[in-house]
Design a protein around this motif. Structure first.
Motif, PDB file in Angstrom:
ATOM      1  N   HIS A  43       0.838  -1.198   0.000  1.00 23.18           N
ATOM      2  CA  HIS A  43       0.000   0.000   0.000  1.00 23.18           C
ATOM      3  C   HIS A  43       0.878   1.256   0.000  1.00 23.18           C
ATOM      4  O   HIS A  43       1.717   1.438   0.886  1.00 23.18           O
ATOM      5  N   GLU A  44       0.652   2.094  -0.991  1.00 18.68           N
ATOM      6  CA  GLU A  44       1.397   3.335  -1.118  1.00 18.68           C
ATOM      7  C   GLU A  44       0.642   4.497  -0.479  1.00 18.68           C
ATOM      8  O   GLU A  44      -0.592   4.539  -0.508  1.00 18.68           O
ATOM      9  N   GLY A  48       3.115   9.126  -2.226  1.00 17.18           N
ATOM     10  CA  GLY A  48       4.123   8.221  -2.748  1.00 17.18           C
ATOM     11  C   GLY A  48       4.887   7.504  -1.658  1.00 17.18           C
ATOM     12  O   GLY A  48       4.931   7.941  -0.501  1.00 17.18           O
ATOM     13  N   GLY A  49       5.487   6.403  -1.993  1.00 14.11           N
ATOM     14  CA  GLY A  49       6.250   5.609  -1.035  1.00 14.11           C
ATOM     15  C   GLY A  49       5.388   4.538  -0.389  1.00 14.11           C
ATOM     16  O   GLY A  49       4.170   4.690  -0.237  1.00 14.11           O
ATOM     17  N   VAL A  50       6.031   3.433   0.005  1.00 16.09           N
ATOM     18  CA  VAL A  50       5.326   2.312   0.616  1.00 16.09           C
ATOM     19  C   VAL A  50       5.013   2.644   2.076  1.00 16.09           C
ATOM     20  O   VAL A  50       5.921   2.816   2.890  1.00 16.09           O
ATOM     21  N   GLU A  51       3.735   2.703   2.372  1.00 18.27           N
ATOM     22  CA  GLU A  51       3.279   3.005   3.725  1.00 18.27           C
ATOM     23  C   GLU A  51       3.044   1.728   4.526  1.00 18.27           C
ATOM     24  O   GLU A  51       3.331   1.672   5.720  1.00 18.27           O
ATOM     25  N   TRP A  53       3.217  -2.787   4.034  1.00 15.22           N
ATOM     26  CA  TRP A  53       3.438  -4.017   3.276  1.00 15.22           C
ATOM     27  C   TRP A  53       2.851  -5.130   4.134  1.00 15.22           C
ATOM     28  O   TRP A  53       3.370  -5.445   5.202  1.00 15.22           O
ATOM     29  N   ARG A  71      10.242   6.124   3.459  1.00 16.93           N
ATOM     30  CA  ARG A  71       9.479   5.073   2.793  1.00 16.93           C
ATOM     31  C   ARG A  71      10.187   4.591   1.533  1.00 16.93           C
ATOM     32  O   ARG A  71      10.562   5.405   0.683  1.00 16.93           O
ATOM     33  N   SER A  73      10.196   2.672  -2.207  1.00 19.56           N
ATOM     34  CA  SER A  73       9.308   2.896  -3.352  1.00 19.56           C
ATOM     35  C   SER A  73       8.823   1.577  -3.929  1.00 19.56           C
ATOM     36  O   SER A  73       9.539   0.578  -3.919  1.00 19.56           O
ATOM     37  N   LEU A  74       7.591   1.577  -4.427  1.00 15.90           N
ATOM     38  CA  LEU A  74       7.069   0.430  -5.147  1.00 15.90           C
ATOM     39  C   LEU A  74       7.282   0.668  -6.639  1.00 15.90           C
ATOM     40  O   LEU A  74       6.764   1.633  -7.200  1.00 15.90           O
ATOM     41  N   VAL A  85       9.805  -3.829  -4.395  1.00 22.45           N
ATOM     42  CA  VAL A  85       9.971  -2.716  -3.458  1.00 22.45           C
ATOM     43  C   VAL A  85      11.435  -2.300  -3.479  1.00 22.45           C
ATOM     44  O   VAL A  85      12.331  -3.130  -3.272  1.00 22.45           O
ATOM     45  N   ASP A  94      15.533   4.655   3.941  1.00 20.96           N
ATOM     46  CA  ASP A  94      14.425   3.760   3.602  1.00 20.96           C
ATOM     47  C   ASP A  94      14.443   2.512   4.477  1.00 20.96           C
ATOM     48  O   ASP A  94      15.446   1.793   4.539  1.00 20.96           O
TER      49      ASP A  94
END
Length: 266
Positions: A43-44, A48-51, A53, A71, A73-74, A85, A94
């Motif tokens: 979930h991004e 932006g960025g993965v918030e 997983w 975060r 990146s996906l 990821v 990150d």
């Protein structure tokens, strides 16, 4: 009448039971403690960025990051056209941590890790995952897996594994910037290290096994202390952890599933 198996894939954690389907896992599920895959339940954040997983095992060992600047990146086509990821390494900050900061697992009887990862830049201790006992008599004991050029820098318990002296890169197995399948199996009296589906090292001696604990803090992409030299630079496609040592048949199934899915690591 019961549900019909409609497809093979992940467990039915986030599926609608009303569709009449029973979703069958493609890997063994007994002892499954963590199952993260970049093509499902990543979930991004709006900016932006993965918030988050989300873990597809029944343990719900989700990982997340509340700070936007830290975060990963996906990448929708990051690995052979499939999602991955991406962690930016030193300087990026990150990382993803277990949410709500407790990784529920009991690795006292054994441990298996299998994952598809790619390391893109040189580093000192490029962390895949770090799991540390939080509180109690064994506070601070950890399972720590990281990559150097030889992908062999691993800890289990509070001391380095003897396998840390084995240089797998001498066999020409490791290529920076290329995805690899890394598998580690720990059982009483033996540690096995497998690389791209091939046995690379076996240590026949008693390896420290983590004591039973229901409270483990965990971090992806950096060690728990968030030391600068430990940040992962590269991709993570899929990570699987069991709280037992898989047998040869199970290992073969897991590894072949990952190799076929991500079209790599042969």
């Amino acid at each position: 009448t019961g549900n019909v198996v409609c497809e093979e894939g992940f467990l039915d954690r986030n599926r609608d039971a009303a569709d009449g389907c029973e979703y069958k896992a493609t890997i063994p599920t007994p002892g499954l403690a963590l199952w993260l895959s970049a093509d499902f339940d990543v979930h991004e954040a709006p900016a932006g960025g993965v918030e988050r997983w989300l873990d597809q095992s029944s343990r719900r060992n989700d990982f997340g990051q509340n700070f936007p600047n830290n975060r990963p990146s996906l990448l929708p086509t990051g690995l052979n056209g499939n999602p991955a990821v991406f962690f930016g390494g030193d300087g990026s900050g990150d990382r993803l941590q277990s949410a709500p900061f407790l990784f529920v697992g009991n690795f006292s009887a054994g441990f298996t890790f299998s994952g598809v990862v790619r390391r893109d830049a040189p580093g000192n201790r490029d962390t895949i995952i770090d799991m540390v006992v939080s509180g109690g008599e064994h506070d601070g004991k950890n399972i720590y897996m990281s990559q150097r050029n030889e992908l062999n820098d691993m800890w289990f318990g509070s001391e380095p594994f003897p396998v840390s002296n084995v240089t797998v890169s001498d066999a020409g197995l490791y290529t920076e910037g290329v995805a690899h399948l890394v598998t580690i199996v720990v059982a009483p009296g033996k540690l096995r290290f497998r690389f791209d589906g091939v046995e690379a090292a076996t240590v026949e001696e008693t390896i420290p096994i983590l004591p039973p604990s229901e409270q483990l803090s965990a971090m992806l992409g950096a060690n728990i202390a968030e030391q600068t030299e430990t940040f992962h630079a590269g991709l993570m496609a899929e990570l699987i952890i069991y709280e037992r040592a898989l047998d040869d048949g199970e290992l073969s199934l897991v590894e072949q599933t990952l190799q076929d899915k991500w079209e790599c690591c042969n």
